[in-house]
Design an enzyme around this catalytic site. Structure first.
Site, PDB file in Angstrom:
ATOM      1  N   ARG A 122       0.827  -1.207   0.000  1.00 26.73           N
ATOM      2  CA  ARG A 122       0.000   0.000   0.000  1.00 26.73           C
ATOM      3  C   ARG A 122       0.867   1.264   0.000  1.00 26.73           C
ATOM      4  O   ARG A 122       1.875   1.343   0.688  1.00 26.73           O
ATOM      5  CB  ARG A 122      -0.896   0.002   1.235  1.00 26.73           C
ATOM      6  CG  ARG A 122      -1.822   1.194   1.274  1.00 26.73           C
ATOM      7  CD  ARG A 122      -2.969   0.914   2.166  1.00 26.73           C
ATOM      8  NE  ARG A 122      -2.750   1.470   3.489  1.00 26.73           N
ATOM      9  CZ  ARG A 122      -3.754   1.851   4.282  1.00 26.73           C
ATOM     10  NH1 ARG A 122      -5.006   1.723   3.887  1.00 26.73           N
ATOM     11  NH2 ARG A 122      -3.504   2.327   5.466  1.00 26.73           N
ATOM     12  N   ARG A 155       3.206   4.605   4.143  1.00 21.74           N
ATOM     13  CA  ARG A 155       2.943   5.253   5.431  1.00 21.74           C
ATOM     14  C   ARG A 155       3.780   4.603   6.523  1.00 21.74           C
ATOM     15  O   ARG A 155       3.923   3.387   6.563  1.00 21.74           O
ATOM     16  CB  ARG A 155       1.462   5.103   5.781  1.00 21.74           C
ATOM     17  CG  ARG A 155       0.641   6.280   5.310  1.00 21.74           C
ATOM     18  CD  ARG A 155      -0.826   6.014   5.443  1.00 21.74           C
ATOM     19  NE  ARG A 155      -1.227   5.500   6.751  1.00 21.74           N
ATOM     20  CZ  ARG A 155      -2.483   5.181   7.047  1.00 21.74           C
ATOM     21  NH1 ARG A 155      -3.437   5.328   6.135  1.00 21.74           N
ATOM     22  NH2 ARG A 155      -2.789   4.725   8.224  1.00 21.74           N
TER      23      ARG A 155
END
Ligand code: AMP
Length: 213
Positions: A122, A155
């Site tokens: 991701r 992230r």
């Protein structure tokens, strides 16, 4: 149409909530995005929140509840909203009930192993928070957000050890809400393991069966 979307980290809540927000023209209210904006802007709230987010644990309830209270007092929520990432604890759910409650909860059911695999690929935009996946939904230009052109990145809280902790936090604090909303007949359980389109279709079917069209 006052909805919340519930599920483990990485279940696809943000992706599905964004589509619902577009289709039904209701704002998506994502506490994680709101907190990351505070962190990026270097506010006091951002500094406080960052310590918890980095560890994969919940930001204290009073901070989040105040943030939501302010957000739900704005005019654009009059025709409804979709909460993404809130409530995440029983205390938050109780506070939400005091603010008028919600009409339905979409619960995305996905296993921990699947979630961990999703996180490893991701990536998220550093500016507008749009979400990509290197394998299943990469940006058109490598490393660059399709929507706003800013850089995309992994992230800090998507690393495996933090993801495992976020999952533990989810099981302990948030999963009890599944039973709570089930008991109030507000829960719409959807298998979150298919493609984005398959999951979205299942959500639409579940919503239609409750009269949300
Ligand atoms: P998310 O983007 O929704 O996965 O949220 C990222 C992180 O922000 C979480 O791991 C928490 O540390 C924090 N956070 C987001 N929403 C909440 C909430 N409702 N309650 C407490 N912490 C939250």
């Amino acid at each position: 149409m006052k909805l919340a979307i519930l599920g483990p980290p990485g279940a696809g809540k943000g992706t599905q909530a964004s589509r619902l927000s577009d289709e039904f023209s209701i704002p998506r209210i994502a506490t994680g995005d709101m907190l990351r904006m505070e962190v990026n802007s270097g506010t006091d709230l951002g500094h406080q929140a960052q310590q918890y987010m980095q560890k994969g644990v919940l930001v204290p309830d009073d901070i989040i509840i105040e943030m939501i209270r302010k957000r739900l007092s704005q005019g654009d929520v009059r025709d409804g909203f979709i909460l993404d990432g809130f409530p995440r604890s029983v205390v938050q759910a109780e506070a939400l009930e005091g603010m008028g409650g919600i009409d339905g909860v979409v619960y995305l059911d996905v296993s921990e192993e699947e979630v961990v695999q999703r996180f490893l690929g991701r990536r998220a935009c550093s500016q507008c928070q749009a979400v990509y996946h290197l394998r299943t939904s990469p940006p058109r230009v490598r490393g660059m957000c399709d929507r706003c052109g800013a850089s995309i990145r992994h992230r800090a809280d998507d690393r495996e050890e933090v993801v495992r902790q976020r999952f533990r936090t989810y099981r302990e604090k948030t999963e009890p809400l599944v039973r709570r909303y089930g008991a109030r007949s507000l829960l719409m359980e959807v298998d979150g393991s298919g493609t984005i389109q398959e999951v979205y279709d299942s959500i639409k079917t579940a919503l239609a069966s409750r009269g949300f069209t």
